[in-house]
Design an enzyme around this catalytic site. Structure first.
Site, mmCIF file in Angstrom:
data_model
loop_
_atom_site.group_PDB
_atom_site.id
_atom_site.type_symbol
_atom_site.label_atom_id
_atom_site.label_comp_id
_atom_site.label_asym_id
_atom_site.label_seq_id
_atom_site.Cartn_x
_atom_site.Cartn_y
_atom_site.Cartn_z
ATOM 1 N N PHE A 15 4.898 0.397 77.413
ATOM 2 C CA PHE A 15 5.369 -0.624 76.911
ATOM 3 C C PHE A 15 6.860 -0.999 76.788
ATOM 4 C CE2 PHE A 15 5.789 -3.376 72.777
ATOM 5 C CZ PHE A 15 4.976 -4.403 73.375
ATOM 6 N N ARG A 36 14.711 9.364 79.111
ATOM 7 C CA ARG A 36 15.439 10.690 79.014
ATOM 8 C C ARG A 36 14.907 11.682 79.782
ATOM 9 N NH1 ARG A 36 15.681 12.395 72.674
ATOM 10 N NH2 ARG A 36 16.835 14.134 73.746
ATOM 11 N N ALA A 141 0.730 -4.082 77.741
ATOM 12 C CA ALA A 141 1.743 -3.721 78.779
ATOM 13 C C ALA A 141 1.422 -4.088 79.959
ATOM 14 C CB ALA A 141 2.225 -2.222 78.532
ATOM 15 N N LYS A 192 -3.412 -3.435 62.042
ATOM 16 C CA LYS A 192 -4.335 -3.835 63.174
ATOM 17 C C LYS A 192 -4.790 -2.756 63.779
ATOM 18 C CE LYS A 192 -1.659 -3.614 67.106
ATOM 19 N NZ LYS A 192 -2.116 -2.801 68.285
ATOM 20 N N THR A 249 -6.860 -6.303 70.459
ATOM 21 C CA THR A 249 -7.070 -4.689 70.385
ATOM 22 C C THR A 249 -8.261 -4.544 69.721
ATOM 23 O OG1 THR A 249 -5.729 -4.682 68.324
ATOM 24 C CG2 THR A 249 -4.473 -4.088 70.391
#
Length: 328
Positions: A15, A36, A141, A192, A249
């Site tokens: 995402f 990272r 995404a 959700k 979703t």
């Protein structure tokens, strides 16, 4: 002074990478993805591909990659695209590097499990000198990264700040609606996920599309009640961050939460990594918040008890279907 705005997205998962990509598509402002993992960031810079998170996607040439947090010192807008349970740690880690004038946006969809606090409240605590907002709404995404048309909601306490920031981050394929209701936007985004698990259970147990439609409708009512009890607005939950995201979703196997619900019903627990399923964390917290605020949330309560192993799926269905008849 230059009119070019500098945006940094923190978090190189699917995402976060997709958000950075869609922000960079316009090429008008400077966008950097901060991660990272040194090996991953070098690979992204060299290949412009993130095959594990976004297979088949070529990332925009205008997008920069780094693991150097000093990039935050010049950023106007910082988007924390890390899981909800990691937002506190991330904000504390990066706090020393932040531009004092930077606006902070949480792109997670959850509630902090250890405290029961909304993520913007966590950020207001850890970064008290910055404005903290929440971005939420229906958008996978992979669709973001492909430049498919998507709309989401961005909420700050200041609607004017939300509108100004939305104008900076919006583009031809990504439309952001400004909101002054961070409570409603975050309750919609977190709940959700819980309800998407319930929808997945309906799918896996082959209970039918009619059952899923009823669950979405009644689940929306639960979202609205909790949002209002916590100081939010019912209309917000009926928008992109609540109903819109739940429809997406709660009906697609692209959603980890939905797939996890299917796995629960089918007994195939190894098919989804529970650690990556935000609804697993949010269910028990939502249950606690409902009790604290005196709100009836039978579906979310049932999901929480199923996840905790305190209630079987068949018993949960029987319990929900035999509750006292009330008015809608």
């Amino acid at each position: 002074m230059s009119d070019v705005k500098k945006t940094v997205v923190v978090g190189s998962g699917s995402f976060g990478t997709a958000l950075a990509a869609v922000f960079a598509l316009e090429g008008e402002d400077e966008v950097t993805l901060l991660g990272r993992n040194a090996v991953l960031m070098e690979m992204l810079a060299e290949t412009r591909e993130h095959p594990k998170a976004l297979p088949g996607i070529t990332l925009p040439k205008a997008l920069d990659f780094t693991m150097d947090p000093s990039v935050l010192e010049a950023a106007d807008t910082i988007v924390l695209a890390v899981p909800a349970q990691a937002q506190r740690a991330a904000s504390l880690y990066y706090a020393p590097y932040l531009n004092p004038e930077a606006v902070i946006i949480s792109a997670s969809k959850g509630i902090e499990r250890s405290t029961g606090r909304l993520i913007t409240d966590v950020l207001n605590e850890t970064l008290p000198h910055h404005h903290a907002g929440a971005l939420s709404g229906p958008g996978f995404a992979i669709d973001l990264a492909r430049g498919k048309p998507i709309a989401m909601a961005l909420a700050f306490r200041s609607r004017a700040l939300a509108r100004d920031t939305a104008e900076i981050l919006s583009g031809r394929t990504f439309r952001i609606y400004a909101s002054g209701d961070p409570v409603g936007v975050q309750i919609g985004g977190a709940l959700k996920n819980v309800l998407a698990i319930a929808c997945g259970i309906v799918e896996g147990a082959e209970l039918g599309e009619s059952a899923r439609a009823a669950l979405i409708s009644r689940g929306l009512a639960e979202m609205s009640r909790l949002a209002v009890a916590m100081g939010g607005e019912a209309d917000t939950v009926r928008g992109l961050s609540g109903l819109g995201d739940l429809v997406l979703t709660g009906s697609s196997r692209q959603s980890r939460n939905f797939r996890y619900g299917v796995a629960l019903a089918e007994g195939n627990f190894d098919s989804v990594n529970a650690a990556l399923v935000e609804g697993v964390y949010s269910a028990s917290v939502a249950n606690e918040l409902a009790a604290e605020h005196g709100v009836q949330m039978p579906i979310s309560n049932a999901v929480a008890r199923v996840l905790d192993g305190k209630l079987g799926i068949a018993d949960a269905l029987d319990e929900l279907m035999t509750r006292p008849i009330t008015t809608e």
